[in-house]
Write an enzyme that holds these catalytic residues in place. Structure first.
Site, mmCIF file in Angstrom:
data_model
loop_
_atom_site.group_PDB
_atom_site.id
_atom_site.type_symbol
_atom_site.label_atom_id
_atom_site.label_comp_id
_atom_site.label_asym_id
_atom_site.label_seq_id
_atom_site.Cartn_x
_atom_site.Cartn_y
_atom_site.Cartn_z
ATOM 1 N N HIS A 78 9.319 9.078 29.742
ATOM 2 C CA HIS A 78 8.124 9.813 30.162
ATOM 3 C C HIS A 78 8.079 11.199 29.526
ATOM 4 O O HIS A 78 7.038 11.636 29.024
ATOM 5 C CB HIS A 78 8.083 9.944 31.683
ATOM 6 C CG HIS A 78 7.074 10.954 32.158
ATOM 7 N ND1 HIS A 78 5.723 10.718 32.148
ATOM 8 C CD2 HIS A 78 7.235 12.226 32.611
ATOM 9 C CE1 HIS A 78 5.087 11.801 32.586
ATOM 10 N NE2 HIS A 78 5.984 12.722 32.877
ATOM 11 N N HIS B 30 5.093 13.600 27.001
ATOM 12 C CA HIS B 30 4.739 15.021 26.937
ATOM 13 C C HIS B 30 4.803 15.658 25.557
ATOM 14 O O HIS B 30 3.989 16.529 25.247
ATOM 15 C CB HIS B 30 5.639 15.818 27.889
ATOM 16 C CG HIS B 30 5.182 15.779 29.311
ATOM 17 N ND1 HIS B 30 4.161 16.567 29.788
ATOM 18 C CD2 HIS B 30 5.611 15.036 30.363
ATOM 19 C CE1 HIS B 30 3.970 16.317 31.066
ATOM 20 N NE2 HIS B 30 4.835 15.383 31.447
ATOM 21 N N GLU C 189 -0.898 15.783 32.974
ATOM 22 C CA GLU C 189 -0.245 14.552 33.425
ATOM 23 C C GLU C 189 -1.217 13.372 33.521
ATOM 24 O O GLU C 189 -0.905 12.270 33.061
ATOM 25 C CB GLU C 189 0.425 14.770 34.784
ATOM 26 C CG GLU C 189 1.679 15.628 34.739
ATOM 27 C CD GLU C 189 2.916 14.891 34.224
ATOM 28 O OE1 GLU C 189 2.786 13.748 33.742
ATOM 29 O OE2 GLU C 189 4.003 15.474 34.307
ATOM 30 N N SER D 40 2.742 7.177 29.332
ATOM 31 C CA SER D 40 4.037 6.515 29.518
ATOM 32 C C SER D 40 3.994 5.401 30.558
ATOM 33 O O SER D 40 5.023 4.799 30.870
ATOM 34 C CB SER D 40 5.105 7.537 29.922
ATOM 35 O OG SER D 40 4.772 8.170 31.144
#
Length: 265
Positions: A122, A127, A167, A186
């Site tokens: 993730h 990111h 996010e 993700s």
């Protein structure tokens, strides 16, 4: 973020490298192979351009020093391994210093489809692509700087702006929805759900509305905020975000759009 975890942080050596074993590398390889066509179909151009720039390896867990070298050259950021769970104050302080906290472990096969706490897949696959873009990197730093000025009673309010944009944000591209957020990039199941399913509510990007919207981390989001123009997101970095938090607090939280956790299916 969950209050506890069954995972333990992996400790880097003196050069910052972590000794991932063959199974951990295989989990990364299989996650990457499964998720790449998913993001190619459903993620925003800004994410896909960043994924190409960051150049993550496909068949082994990346090493944070290697990723940091790429990010420093592009935006001055770095990736720093941390335990799975860090407090809001630490998170904000790291963002303010252009350091992204990356949980150092990778999920086990039993959590292949979904893991509640962030793992290194993730963190790096989700990111780092946006952190190759100075505009997104600047927005993340602004969130961190606002967090340094905030008190504990303001943390949970401020983090909602990060949650519903970096996010789990959506954008409009080519007449449809595309996923911007790292949590979506993700997630094999929530990524198509967020942009294609009729179930979730999709609201216009509005900072005060976002700050008033509660969320749960362990379900597909029932609400997403849609950014029509990315300049609207980047302009938020110039706002007095604590003043926005105080305005949202005065209005109060919206009613949750999800059941209490104990009653959830």
């Amino acid at each position: 973020m969950p209050k506890s975890t069954s995972y333990a942080a992996k400790i880097p050596d003196a050069q910052g490298h972590i000794a991932y074993d063959a199974e951990e590398d295989a989990v990364w390889r299989d996650l990457y192979a499964r998720q790449l066509p998913n993001v190619q179909a459903h993620s925003a151009r800004a994410y896909l351009d960043g994924l190409a720039r960051v150049g993550l390896p496909e068949t082994r867990v990346p090493q944070c020093p290697d990723v940091s070298e790429t990010l420093r050259a592009l935006t001055g950021w770095q990736v720093q391994p941390v335990p799975a769970l860090i407090p809001f104050g630490k998170f904000f302080s790291m963002l303010a210093e252009r350091a992204f906290p990356a949980a150092s472990f990778i999920r086990r096969r039993e959590h292949f489809d979904y893991i509640e706490e962030p793992d290194i897949f993730h963190e790096l696959f989700g990111h780092t692509p946006l952190l190759t873009d100075p505009r997104f990197a600047g927005f993340s730093q602004a969130i961190g700087q606002a967090g340094l000025r905030a008190g504990p009673k303001e943390y949970a309010w401020l983090i909602r702006l990060y949650w519903f944009s970096i996010e789990f944000g959506l954008v409009v591209e080519d007449g449809g929805y595309k996923a911007l957020g790292s949590g979506l990039a993700s997630s094999v199941t929530e990524l198509p759900w967020s942009v294609q399913d009729k179930g979730p509510e999709r609201r216009p990007f509005d900072i005060i509305d976002i700050l008033r919207t509660p969320y749960r981390i362990d379900i597909h989001q029932p609400i997403y905020f849609v950014i029509e123009d990315l300049d609207d997101l980047f302009a938020a970095a110039e706002r007095d975000l604590l003043a926005d938090v105080h305005a949202a607090q005065a209005l109060g939280l919206h009613a949750p759009a999800y059941p209490p956790k104990d009653d959830a299916a």
